[in-house]
Design an enzyme around this catalytic site. Structure first.
Site, PDB file in Angstrom:
ATOM      1  N   LYS A 296       2.006  -3.401   6.575  1.00 40.83           N
ATOM      2  CA  LYS A 296       2.394  -3.612   5.166  1.00 40.83           C
ATOM      3  C   LYS A 296       3.903  -3.434   4.986  1.00 40.83           C
ATOM      4  O   LYS A 296       4.567  -4.203   4.283  1.00 40.83           O
ATOM      5  CB  LYS A 296       1.630  -2.636   4.260  1.00 40.83           C
ATOM      6  CG  LYS A 296       0.125  -2.905   4.197  1.00 40.83           C
ATOM      7  CD  LYS A 296      -0.165  -4.221   3.506  1.00 40.83           C
ATOM      8  CE  LYS A 296      -1.626  -4.587   3.510  1.00 40.83           C
ATOM      9  NZ  LYS A 296      -1.905  -5.895   2.913  1.00 40.83           N
TER      10      LYS A 296
ATOM     11  N   TYR B 175      -1.903   0.086  10.231  1.00 40.49           N
ATOM     12  CA  TYR B 175      -2.146  -0.652   8.988  1.00 40.49           C
ATOM     13  C   TYR B 175      -0.935  -0.526   8.052  1.00 40.49           C
ATOM     14  O   TYR B 175      -0.395  -1.526   7.560  1.00 40.49           O
ATOM     15  CB  TYR B 175      -3.417  -0.117   8.301  1.00 40.49           C
ATOM     16  CG  TYR B 175      -3.526  -0.526   6.865  1.00 40.49           C
ATOM     17  CD1 TYR B 175      -3.867  -1.830   6.521  1.00 40.49           C
ATOM     18  CD2 TYR B 175      -3.247   0.378   5.830  1.00 40.49           C
ATOM     19  CE1 TYR B 175      -3.931  -2.224   5.197  1.00 40.49           C
ATOM     20  CE2 TYR B 175      -3.313  -0.009   4.505  1.00 40.49           C
ATOM     21  CZ  TYR B 175      -3.654  -1.301   4.191  1.00 40.49           C
ATOM     22  OH  TYR B 175      -3.713  -1.681   2.880  1.00 40.49           O
TER      23      TYR B 175
ATOM     24  N   SER C 285       0.832  -1.209   0.000  1.00 41.67           N
ATOM     25  CA  SER C 285       0.000   0.000   0.000  1.00 41.67           C
ATOM     26  C   SER C 285       0.860   1.248   0.000  1.00 41.67           C
ATOM     27  O   SER C 285       1.968   1.260   0.546  1.00 41.67           O
ATOM     28  CB  SER C 285      -0.861  -0.014   1.274  1.00 41.67           C
ATOM     29  OG  SER C 285      -1.472   1.234   1.470  1.00 41.67           O
TER      30      SER C 285
END
Ligand code: UDP
Length: 320
Positions: A144, A140, A116
């Protein structure tokens, strides 16, 4: 032609990836726990195993005989990741460790990973290329970033090759309307606009109108999900041909403001939408736009959807 295990293949991006793989003649098995993925998204031409990435035995069994893995199974709500880091650590981090270890056990050498733009955090320059430092500002994005680095260690130590695809803002649906399951409860701009347009919610807010951008609202790089899908298929071919590892941005390189999205949606839908201007949302960079030159070079990939109205139309077609 390859035998590919698509982990998270019943979800929003995964289901589009599966369509692309089948279109290109690959043999596909989908592994998904159907927590957010949907049964209605499982094509007849793909095998399906219902299972969790936290279930190492089941995962390993599913991986047996695959040439490559595409890993799209993750929790992805930024706000939730800040409230439940433990939940995100288990699913995203521990789940990915299981996938890598299952690859070692079954001798599968290639993995394409859903990464991402969130790995970058606040941009220091624009457009963002892959040389930009990683500095995630939410949990989050941290998951990643960490998994990318973990894959790099497995590449060095164990000969696994990976391509991490750093998606910018994924939007749209298959233009041939082959995807039947609309994403459940997504918290992103375009789905929220669609909810407002179809009276599933009373209007919406534009977060911030005082940014130093073209019209004061945030600008983002909206990439069509079918364009993301073609990159995954090309990434598989690349891994199987030259066995090197890459981290690649996937975006259009075009900045579209929130106001432009709203105006384009009103045009496509053919009616005025009910919205208000609200204060800035915490953690939002003013502008996020990708330099995807590396993906163009390495994968010979280019997005086909560059017109935001056309992209919105593929989403609106799902609603109708
Ligand atoms: N946004 C907005 N109203 C909403 C949801 C999002 O104004 O109800 C804005 C948000 O501030 C950001 C852009 O739309 O500038 C895209 O947000 P989204 O959550 O879709 O993706 P993000 O860029 O945060 O990953």
């Amino acid at each position: 032609m390859a035998k590919i295990l698509v982990v998270g293949g019943a979800g929003y991006i995964g289901s589009h990836v599966v369509l692309e793989l089948l279109d290109k003649g690959h043999i596909v098995t989908i592994y998904d726990n159907l927590s957010t993925g949907q049964e209605i998204n499982l094509p007849q031409k793909a095998a399906f195993i219902k299972g969790d990435i936290l279930d190492f035995e089941s995962l390993t069994k599913a991986m047996e005989g695959a040439d490559a893995v595409i890993h799209l199974a993750a929790k992805k709500a930024v706000g939730e990741s800040m409230e439940k880091p433990d939940y995100y650590a288990s699913n995203n981090i521990a789940g990915s460790v299981n996938i890598l270890n299952a690859m070692l056990k079954t001798n599968v050498k290639h993995i394409v990973f859903s990464s991402s733009a969130a790995v970058y955090g606040m941009p220091r320059y624009l457009p963002i290329d892959e040389k930009h430092e990683k500095n995630p500002i939410n949990f989050y994005g941290y998951t990643k970033s960490l998994i990318e680095d973990l894959m790099a260690w497995y590449a060095d130590l164990k000969g696994i090759n990976y391509i991490a695809l750093r998606y910018f803002n994924a939007v749209g649906y298959d233009s041939a309307k082959r995807i039947k399951g609309k994403e459940k409860n997504p918290q992103n701009l375009l789905p929220i606009i669609m909810d407002a347009a179809t009276s599933r919610r009373d209007g919406f807010l534009i977060f911030g109108s005082d940014y130093t951008t073209k019209d004061g609202t945030c600008e983002r790089d909206y990439i069509h999900v079918s364009d993301l899908a073609t990159a995954h298929e090309k990434a598989i071919l690349k891994l199987m041909s030259d066995a090197q590892s890459y981290r690649l941005n996937l975006g259009t390189g075009k900045a579209v403001s929130v106001q432009e999205m709203v105006n384009a949606a009103e045009y496509v839908i053919g009616k005025k939408l009910d919205y208000k201007y609200a204060p800035r949302r915490a953690g939002d960079p003013a502008v996020l736009v990708a330099n995807s030159e590396l993906a163009r070079q390495v994968l010979d990939w280019a997005p086909k959807y560059t017109d935001i109205k056309e992209i919105i139309e593929t989403t609106w077609n799902m609603e109708k």
